[in-house]
Design a protein around this motif. Structure first.
Motif, PDB file in Angstrom:
ATOM      1  N   ARG A  63      -8.663  -1.021   2.248  1.00 34.80           N
ATOM      2  CA  ARG A  63      -7.894  -0.464   1.147  1.00 34.80           C
ATOM      3  C   ARG A  63      -6.410  -0.772   1.300  1.00 34.80           C
ATOM      4  N   ARG A  64      -6.001  -0.997   2.520  1.00 34.80           N
ATOM      5  CA  ARG A  64      -4.595  -1.295   2.758  1.00 34.80           C
ATOM      6  C   ARG A  64      -4.197  -2.627   2.137  1.00 34.80           C
ATOM      7  N   LEU A  65      -5.145  -3.555   2.052  1.00 33.74           N
ATOM      8  CA  LEU A  65      -4.865  -4.835   1.406  1.00 33.74           C
ATOM      9  C   LEU A  65      -4.546  -4.618  -0.067  1.00 33.74           C
ATOM     10  N   VAL A  66      -5.268  -3.696  -0.705  1.00 32.06           N
ATOM     11  CA  VAL A  66      -4.986  -3.371  -2.111  1.00 32.06           C
ATOM     12  C   VAL A  66      -3.581  -2.752  -2.215  1.00 32.06           C
ATOM     13  N   GLY A  67      -3.248  -1.883  -1.269  1.00 31.93           N
ATOM     14  CA  GLY A  67      -1.923  -1.279  -1.264  1.00 31.93           C
ATOM     15  C   GLY A  67      -0.825  -2.320  -1.138  1.00 31.93           C
ATOM     16  N   ILE A  68      -1.020  -3.299  -0.259  1.00 32.09           N
ATOM     17  CA  ILE A  68      -0.031  -4.362  -0.084  1.00 32.09           C
ATOM     18  C   ILE A  68       0.088  -5.193  -1.357  1.00 32.09           C
ATOM     19  N   ALA A  69      -1.064  -5.480  -1.992  1.00 28.42           N
ATOM     20  CA  ALA A  69      -1.040  -6.249  -3.246  1.00 28.42           C
ATOM     21  C   ALA A  69      -0.247  -5.506  -4.318  1.00 28.42           C
ATOM     22  N   LEU A  70      -0.484  -4.196  -4.441  1.00 27.45           N
ATOM     23  CA  LEU A  70       0.259  -3.396  -5.421  1.00 27.45           C
ATOM     24  C   LEU A  70       1.750  -3.387  -5.094  1.00 27.45           C
ATOM     25  N   MET A  71       2.065  -3.331  -3.800  1.00 27.45           N
ATOM     26  CA  MET A  71       3.461  -3.303  -3.373  1.00 27.45           C
ATOM     27  C   MET A  71       4.143  -4.638  -3.654  1.00 27.45           C
ATOM     28  N   CYS A  72       3.388  -5.709  -3.672  1.00 28.10           N
ATOM     29  CA  CYS A  72       3.954  -7.018  -3.992  1.00 28.10           C
ATOM     30  C   CYS A  72       4.139  -7.201  -5.498  1.00 28.10           C
ATOM     31  N   VAL A  73       3.307  -6.525  -6.291  1.00 29.57           N
ATOM     32  CA  VAL A  73       3.419  -6.642  -7.753  1.00 29.57           C
ATOM     33  C   VAL A  73       4.552  -5.772  -8.285  1.00 29.57           C
ATOM     34  N   ALA A  74       4.763  -4.604  -7.685  1.00 27.89           N
ATOM     35  CA  ALA A  74       5.809  -3.684  -8.169  1.00 27.89           C
ATOM     36  C   ALA A  74       7.178  -4.353  -8.278  1.00 27.89           C
ATOM     37  N   PRO A  75       7.619  -5.142  -7.276  1.00 25.88           N
ATOM     38  CA  PRO A  75       8.929  -5.784  -7.408  1.00 25.88           C
ATOM     39  C   PRO A  75       9.034  -6.747  -8.579  1.00 25.88           C
ATOM     40  N   VAL A  76       7.902  -7.289  -9.042  1.00 29.91           N
ATOM     41  CA  VAL A  76       7.942  -8.149 -10.228  1.00 29.91           C
ATOM     42  C   VAL A  76       8.441  -7.347 -11.426  1.00 29.91           C
ATOM     43  N   PHE A  77       7.969  -6.114 -11.563  1.00 33.22           N
ATOM     44  CA  PHE A  77       8.393  -5.259 -12.672  1.00 33.22           C
ATOM     45  C   PHE A  77       9.845  -4.812 -12.505  1.00 33.22           C
ATOM     46  N   ILE A 129       6.124   1.421 -15.016  1.00 34.10           N
ATOM     47  CA  ILE A 129       4.980   0.757 -14.395  1.00 34.10           C
ATOM     48  C   ILE A 129       5.283   0.411 -12.938  1.00 34.10           C
ATOM     49  N   GLY A 130       6.511  -0.049 -12.687  1.00 34.68           N
ATOM     50  CA  GLY A 130       6.888  -0.390 -11.320  1.00 34.68           C
ATOM     51  C   GLY A 130       6.768   0.800 -10.384  1.00 34.68           C
ATOM     52  N   HIS A 131       7.291   1.964 -10.810  1.00 32.72           N
ATOM     53  CA  HIS A 131       7.209   3.163  -9.970  1.00 32.72           C
ATOM     54  C   HIS A 131       5.770   3.668  -9.857  1.00 32.72           C
ATOM     55  N   TRP A 132       4.990   3.511 -10.924  1.00 31.60           N
ATOM     56  CA  TRP A 132       3.578   3.911 -10.876  1.00 31.60           C
ATOM     57  C   TRP A 132       2.818   3.067  -9.844  1.00 31.60           C
ATOM     58  N   LEU A 133       3.122   1.763  -9.805  1.00 33.43           N
ATOM     59  CA  LEU A 133       2.478   0.894  -8.818  1.00 33.43           C
ATOM     60  C   LEU A 133       2.865   1.296  -7.400  1.00 33.43           C
ATOM     61  N   LEU A 134       4.108   1.740  -7.208  1.00 27.82           N
ATOM     62  CA  LEU A 134       4.528   2.206  -5.888  1.00 27.82           C
ATOM     63  C   LEU A 134       3.708   3.422  -5.453  1.00 27.82           C
ATOM     64  N   VAL A 135       3.488   4.343  -6.393  1.00 27.15           N
ATOM     65  CA  VAL A 135       2.696   5.531  -6.081  1.00 27.15           C
ATOM     66  C   VAL A 135       1.272   5.134  -5.697  1.00 27.15           C
ATOM     67  N   LEU A 136       0.665   4.225  -6.471  1.00 30.96           N
ATOM     68  CA  LEU A 136      -0.688   3.767  -6.168  1.00 30.96           C
ATOM     69  C   LEU A 136      -0.749   3.066  -4.816  1.00 30.96           C
ATOM     70  N   ALA A 137       0.272   2.264  -4.508  1.00 31.46           N
ATOM     71  CA  ALA A 137       0.299   1.545  -3.238  1.00 31.46           C
ATOM     72  C   ALA A 137       0.368   2.511  -2.064  1.00 31.46           C
ATOM     73  N   HIS A 138       1.241   3.525  -2.173  1.00 33.24           N
ATOM     74  CA  HIS A 138       1.409   4.466  -1.072  1.00 33.24           C
ATOM     75  C   HIS A 138       0.207   5.406  -0.913  1.00 33.24           C
ATOM     76  N   ALA A 139      -0.641   5.479  -1.936  1.00 34.00           N
ATOM     77  CA  ALA A 139      -1.862   6.265  -1.820  1.00 34.00           C
ATOM     78  C   ALA A 139      -2.928   5.507  -1.033  1.00 34.00           C
ATOM     79  N   ARG A 140      -2.712   4.209  -0.824  1.00 37.59           N
ATOM     80  CA  ARG A 140      -3.707   3.371  -0.158  1.00 37.59           C
ATOM     81  C   ARG A 140      -3.266   2.837   1.201  1.00 37.59           C
ATOM     82  N   ALA A 141      -1.977   2.912   1.483  1.00 39.20           N
ATOM     83  CA  ALA A 141      -1.484   2.380   2.756  1.00 39.20           C
ATOM     84  C   ALA A 141      -0.229   3.144   3.161  1.00 39.20           C
ATOM     85  N   PRO A 142       0.035   3.237   4.461  1.00 40.32           N
ATOM     86  CA  PRO A 142       1.220   3.968   4.926  1.00 40.32           C
ATOM     87  C   PRO A 142       2.517   3.254   4.551  1.00 40.32           C
TER      88      PRO A 142
END
Length: 313
Positions: free
Chosen positions: A18-32, A235-248
Motif C-alpha cells: 500500500r505504501r507504493l500507492v501512497g508514494i504514487a499519490l505523493m508524486c501526483v499531488a505536486p503536479v496539481f 485536489i492536490g491537498h486531497w491527494l496528500l491526505v490519501l497518500a498519508h493514509a497509506r504511508a508514513p
C-alpha cells in the motif's frame, strides 16, 4: 534521494505494498500544486487581480469541502477545542496563498517554488522554541545550509531587479508557521475539523474586499482558469491526505520535491522561462538541506521505536 534512502524505501514497500500507492499519490499531488501556480501566473498575465485569484482559490475550495464535510454530514465537525488556533491557521494559509500569487506576477515558477521549499527548514528552526522539538546537530548544520541556498536565489542584485521576491519570502514564512500551528492543532482537533476550517479564513477576509477587486472575467476561458485554481489546490491537498493514509510521512516527504521539476517544465512550456544557474544552484542546496532534515527525522523516529515506551514506575 541517496542510495541508502532508496534501499529503505524499497524495503518499506516490500513490507506493505500500500505504501507504493501512497508514494504514487505523493508524486501526483505536486503536479496539481505546480499547475495551481502556473494557472495563477497565467491569470496574472491576463490582467486578473491576484487577490481575485486568491478569492476564487478559497471560494471553490470551501464549496467543495463544505459539500463533503459539514455539520449535517459530520455532526460536531465545526466544534474546535482551539478555535483561535484554527482561525490563525486558516489566515496563515491565506497569507501564503496571496503572497505567492502576488509574487507570480513577475517571478518564474522555479524561483517561487525554490524559495517555498525553505519552509521545512524554517519549521525545523522554529520547532524547538514553539513545539519543544529541539534540533540535533545534523539539523543545526542542515538548516543554515538551506538558508544559504535561499540567499543564492535572493541575491542583492536579484532582489533589486525583482522586489516581488519579498512576496515569495512572505509566502514561505506564512506557510512555515502554518505547519507549526497545524502540528499544535493535531493534539486537540480531528483532521475533519481542521479541514473544515482550512479555507474559511481566506474566504472571510476576501469576501468583504470583493466589490473593490471584482472585475468580470473577459471570457469563458478566464472563468475556467479561476475555477481551476480552486480545483487544483483542493485536489492536490486531497491527494496528500490519501497518500498519508497509506504511508508514513517520513517515507513520503522527499517526493514533494518533485514539484520543482514540474514547475520548471510548466514554466518553460507556458512562459518560455529558463531558470538561471543561480536559481538552480540555490534550489539544489535547499532541496539537499531539506532531505538531510527529513533523513534526520526518520532516523530519530526509528531510534525511538527501537527504544520503545519508557518503563512504568
Amino acid at each position: 534521494m541517496s542510495a541508502k534512502q532508496v534501499g529503505e524505501t524499497e524495503r518499506a514497500i516490500a513490507r506493505d505494498p500500500r505504501r507504493l500507492v501512497g508514494i504514487a499519490l505523493m508524486c501526483v499531488a505536486p503536479v496539481f500544486f505546480a499547475s495551481l501556480d502556473a494557472t495563477g501566473k497565467v491569470l496574472a498575465g491576463a490582467g486578473v487581480d491576484p487577490l481575485l485569484t486568491t478569492f476564487m482559490r478559497y471560494a471553490v475550495n470551501v464549496a467543495l469541502v463544505t459539500a463533503l464535510i459539514n455539520p449535517v454530514t459530520r455532526p460536531g465537525v465545526a466544534h474546535s477545542r482551539r478555535l483561535p488556533l484554527q482561525i490563525l491557521r486558516s489566515l496563515l494559509l491565506f497569507g501564503s496563498t496571496a503572497c505567492n500569487f502576488l509574487a507570480l506576477r513577475s517571478l518564474q515558477l522555479a524561483e517561487t517554488i525554490s524559495i517555498q521549499f525553505a519552509a521545512p527548514l524554517t519549521v525545523a528552526l522554529l520547532a524547538g522554541p514553539l513545539l519543544g522539538e529541539w534540533s540535533s546537530r545534523m539539523r543545526l548544520a542542515a538548516v543554515p545550509a538551506g538558508f544559504v541556498g535561499v540567499l543564492v536565489i535572493v541575491r542583492p542584485d536579484a532582489l533589486a531587479a525583482k522586489p516581488a521576491i519579498l512576496f515569495s519570502l512572505g509566502a514561505m514564512l506564512c506557510y512555515a508557521v502554518y505547519v507549526i500551528v497545524t502540528r499544535k492543532l493535531a493534539a486537540h482537533d480531528s483532521t475533519a475539523t481542521t479541514v473544515f476550517y482550512t479555507g474559511l479564513g481566506g474566504l472571510a477576509v476576501m469576501s468583504p474586499l470583493l466589490p473593490w477587486i471584482w472585475t468580470a472575467p473577459a471570457s469563458g476561458t478566464v472563468w475556467a482558469l479561476l475555477i481551476a485554481v480552486g480545483l487544483f489546490g483542493t485536489i492536490g491537498h486531497w491527494l496528500l491526505v490519501l497518500a498519508h493514509a497509506r504511508a508514513p510521512a517520513s517515507l513520503l516527504a522527499p517526493f514533494i520535491y518533485t514539484q520543482i521539476l514540474w514547475s520548471v517544465l510548466l514554466g518553460y512550456l507556458l512562459f518560455g522561462d529558463v531558470p538561471s544557474a543561480w536559481t538552480m544552484l540555490g534550489a539544489g542546496i535547499i532541496v539537499a538541506s531539506g532531505l538531510a532534515v527529513l533523513s534526520e527525522d526518520a532516523l530519530m523516529r526509528r531510534h525511538a521505536r527501537r527504544r520503545g515506551p519508557p518503563p512504568r514506575a
